[in-house]
Design a protein around this motif. Structure first.
Motif, PDB file in Angstrom:
ATOM      1  N   SER A  49       0.839  -1.207   0.000  1.00 43.69           N
ATOM      2  CA  SER A  49       0.000   0.000   0.000  1.00 43.69           C
ATOM      3  C   SER A  49       0.866   1.245   0.000  1.00 43.69           C
ATOM      4  O   SER A  49       0.552   2.240  -0.669  1.00 43.69           O
ATOM      5  CB  SER A  49      -0.927   0.004   1.219  1.00 43.69           C
ATOM      6  OG  SER A  49      -1.860  -1.054   1.142  1.00 43.69           O
ATOM      7  N   ASN A  52       2.448   1.757  -3.472  1.00 39.58           N
ATOM      8  CA  ASN A  52       1.421   2.159  -4.445  1.00 39.58           C
ATOM      9  C   ASN A  52       0.961   3.600  -4.241  1.00 39.58           C
ATOM     10  O   ASN A  52       0.357   4.199  -5.146  1.00 39.58           O
ATOM     11  CB  ASN A  52       0.217   1.216  -4.371  1.00 39.58           C
ATOM     12  CG  ASN A  52       0.533  -0.163  -4.916  1.00 39.58           C
ATOM     13  OD1 ASN A  52       1.419  -0.327  -5.749  1.00 39.58           O
ATOM     14  ND2 ASN A  52      -0.188  -1.168  -4.452  1.00 39.58           N
ATOM     15  N   ARG A 103       1.436 -12.593  -2.190  1.00 40.94           N
ATOM     16  CA  ARG A 103       1.667 -11.167  -2.439  1.00 40.94           C
ATOM     17  C   ARG A 103       3.069 -10.920  -3.017  1.00 40.94           C
ATOM     18  O   ARG A 103       3.435  -9.784  -3.288  1.00 40.94           O
ATOM     19  CB  ARG A 103       1.518 -10.374  -1.120  1.00 40.94           C
ATOM     20  CG  ARG A 103       0.069 -10.128  -0.720  1.00 40.94           C
ATOM     21  CD  ARG A 103      -0.051  -9.643   0.721  1.00 40.94           C
ATOM     22  NE  ARG A 103       0.636  -8.403   0.990  1.00 40.94           N
ATOM     23  CZ  ARG A 103       0.056  -7.203   1.071  1.00 40.94           C
ATOM     24  NH1 ARG A 103      -1.253  -7.087   0.852  1.00 40.94           N
ATOM     25  NH2 ARG A 103       0.751  -6.127   1.369  1.00 40.94           N
ATOM     26  N   ARG A 130       0.990 -11.060  -6.905  1.00 39.54           N
ATOM     27  CA  ARG A 130       0.367  -9.734  -6.879  1.00 39.54           C
ATOM     28  C   ARG A 130       0.330  -9.095  -8.270  1.00 39.54           C
ATOM     29  O   ARG A 130      -0.338  -8.089  -8.473  1.00 39.54           O
ATOM     30  CB  ARG A 130       1.082  -8.813  -5.893  1.00 39.54           C
ATOM     31  CG  ARG A 130       2.501  -8.415  -6.269  1.00 39.54           C
ATOM     32  CD  ARG A 130       3.007  -7.343  -5.312  1.00 39.54           C
ATOM     33  NE  ARG A 130       4.340  -6.855  -5.641  1.00 39.54           N
ATOM     34  CZ  ARG A 130       5.463  -7.327  -5.126  1.00 39.54           C
ATOM     35  NH1 ARG A 130       5.412  -8.306  -4.242  1.00 39.54           N
ATOM     36  NH2 ARG A 130       6.631  -6.812  -5.474  1.00 39.54           N
ATOM     37  N   ALA A 133      -3.312 -10.809  -9.764  1.00 46.55           N
ATOM     38  CA  ALA A 133      -4.595 -10.448  -9.155  1.00 46.55           C
ATOM     39  C   ALA A 133      -4.322  -9.393  -8.094  1.00 46.55           C
ATOM     40  O   ALA A 133      -3.197  -9.245  -7.628  1.00 46.55           O
ATOM     41  CB  ALA A 133      -5.263 -11.676  -8.521  1.00 46.55           C
ATOM     42  N   LYS A 134      -5.346  -8.668  -7.719  1.00 46.85           N
ATOM     43  CA  LYS A 134      -5.185  -7.654  -6.676  1.00 46.85           C
ATOM     44  C   LYS A 134      -4.655  -8.314  -5.414  1.00 46.85           C
ATOM     45  O   LYS A 134      -5.086  -9.401  -5.029  1.00 46.85           O
ATOM     46  CB  LYS A 134      -6.520  -6.956  -6.404  1.00 46.85           C
ATOM     47  CG  LYS A 134      -7.004  -6.098  -7.574  1.00 46.85           C
ATOM     48  CD  LYS A 134      -8.333  -5.437  -7.266  1.00 46.85           C
ATOM     49  CE  LYS A 134      -8.800  -4.597  -8.454  1.00 46.85           C
ATOM     50  NZ  LYS A 134     -10.128  -3.969  -8.206  1.00 46.85           N
ATOM     51  N   ALA A 135      -3.709  -7.635  -4.773  1.00 49.89           N
ATOM     52  CA  ALA A 135      -3.018  -8.225  -3.618  1.00 49.89           C
ATOM     53  C   ALA A 135      -3.967  -8.483  -2.461  1.00 49.89           C
ATOM     54  O   ALA A 135      -4.917  -7.731  -2.223  1.00 49.89           O
ATOM     55  CB  ALA A 135      -1.881  -7.307  -3.168  1.00 49.89           C
ATOM     56  N   HIS A 138      -7.483  -8.414  -0.741  1.00 51.88           N
ATOM     57  CA  HIS A 138      -8.537  -8.374  -1.751  1.00 51.88           C
ATOM     58  C   HIS A 138      -8.866  -9.814  -2.180  1.00 51.88           C
ATOM     59  O   HIS A 138      -7.957 -10.624  -2.379  1.00 51.88           O
ATOM     60  CB  HIS A 138      -8.097  -7.552  -2.963  1.00 51.88           C
ATOM     61  CG  HIS A 138      -9.219  -7.137  -3.853  1.00 51.88           C
ATOM     62  ND1 HIS A 138      -9.824  -8.009  -4.733  1.00 51.88           N
ATOM     63  CD2 HIS A 138      -9.873  -5.951  -3.985  1.00 51.88           C
ATOM     64  CE1 HIS A 138     -10.797  -7.386  -5.380  1.00 51.88           C
ATOM     65  NE2 HIS A 138     -10.846  -6.131  -4.943  1.00 51.88           N
ATOM     66  N   GLU A 140      -9.939 -11.033  -4.987  1.00 55.15           N
ATOM     67  CA  GLU A 140      -9.932 -11.340  -6.421  1.00 55.15           C
ATOM     68  C   GLU A 140      -9.204 -12.641  -6.747  1.00 55.15           C
ATOM     69  O   GLU A 140      -9.672 -13.449  -7.560  1.00 55.15           O
ATOM     70  CB  GLU A 140      -9.305 -10.193  -7.220  1.00 55.15           C
ATOM     71  CG  GLU A 140      -9.285 -10.469  -8.725  1.00 55.15           C
ATOM     72  CD  GLU A 140      -8.556  -9.411  -9.532  1.00 55.15           C
ATOM     73  OE1 GLU A 140      -8.467  -9.584 -10.756  1.00 55.15           O
ATOM     74  OE2 GLU A 140      -8.064  -8.420  -8.943  1.00 55.15           O
ATOM     75  N   THR A 168      -8.353 -12.226   3.673  1.00 57.50           N
ATOM     76  CA  THR A 168      -8.669 -12.677   2.321  1.00 57.50           C
ATOM     77  C   THR A 168      -9.726 -13.769   2.361  1.00 57.50           C
ATOM     78  O   THR A 168     -10.694 -13.743   1.586  1.00 57.50           O
ATOM     79  CB  THR A 168      -7.414 -13.209   1.617  1.00 57.50           C
ATOM     80  OG1 THR A 168      -6.424 -12.179   1.590  1.00 57.50           O
ATOM     81  CG2 THR A 168      -7.719 -13.655   0.199  1.00 57.50           C
TER      82      THR A 168
END
Length: 211
Positions: A49, A52, A103, A130, A133-135, A138, A140, A168
């Motif tokens: 995070s 990003n 991740r 990661r 798919a979204k880390a 999340h 996903e 998750t």
């Protein structure tokens, strides 16, 4: 106790198992304390995070390079966590599909898997990093695996060693196991099962199949 049950999981209803990688199957967790110190961020800060959130290009590039160094360094020394290989073999013997959701970055994940002599498509499938798919936390990645397997999340068991894994599982609607061999963290109550020894977990799951 090696196994703590917070919420009953009927293993007879589990049709697929998703593993985290670092700290769950492999002794390959990066030195997160050292990494956060080098990045100048507080202990416990979500590193992904943080990176990003960086908008300045040069700083972002330097931060990615530091993270990559730590991830690759830890993956090169990866070894099996005690009992993890036996757990995967036990699930394979029951024809239960297995996947890995991490991740980590793809390059480091593949180095770790090579050290464990694990092959995507043979020992498990799929591997999602990661970049795929979204880390976590999340959901996903879990949802994509469920779609590939054509299995409902309620029939999936997610095994990991950290809070993000439990979050998750909760976000995706799967069952969860927290692997924590030594200190029990304060978030352990969020897991359906807390496991300190994989061999004890195998015995517990095998006993369910016999009842």
């Amino acid at each position: 106790m090696s196994i703590t049950i917070n919420s009953h999981v009927d293993f007879n209803q589990i049709k697929g198992v998703i593993f985290d990688l670092d700290g769950t199957l492999a002794n390959s967790n990066p030195n997160f304390e050292g990494l956060r110190a080098e990045l100048g961020i507080k202990p416990g800060t979500d590193i992904l995070s943080y990176v990003n959130s960086i908008t300045e290009p040069t700083q972002a590039e330097q931060t990615h390079a530091i993270i990559k160094h730590y991830e690759l360094e830890s993956s090169h020394g990866a070894t099996w966590i005690a009992g993890a290989q036996q757990l995967m073999a036990f699930l394979t013997s029951l024809h239960i599909p297995q996947a890995i959701l991490t991740r980590n970055m793809p390059e480091a994940a593949h180095i770790t898997l090579a050290n464990l002599n694990l092959t995507v498509g043979t020992d498990f499938d799929p591997l999602l990093t990661r970049f795929d798919a979204k880390a976590k936390p999340h959901p996903e990645g879990v949802k994509r695996i469920c779609e590939q397997w054509q299995i409902k999340p309620a029939n999936i068991l997610f095994i990991g060693d950290y809070l993000f894994d439990l979050q998750t599982a909760h976000n995706a609607g799967t069952k969860s196991i927290l692997y924590t061999p030594s200190v029990i963290p304060d978030y352990a109550d969020q897991a359906d099962i807390v496991c300190q020894c994989y061999l004890a977990l195998i015995d517990y799951l095998r006993a369910q199949l016999q009842t």
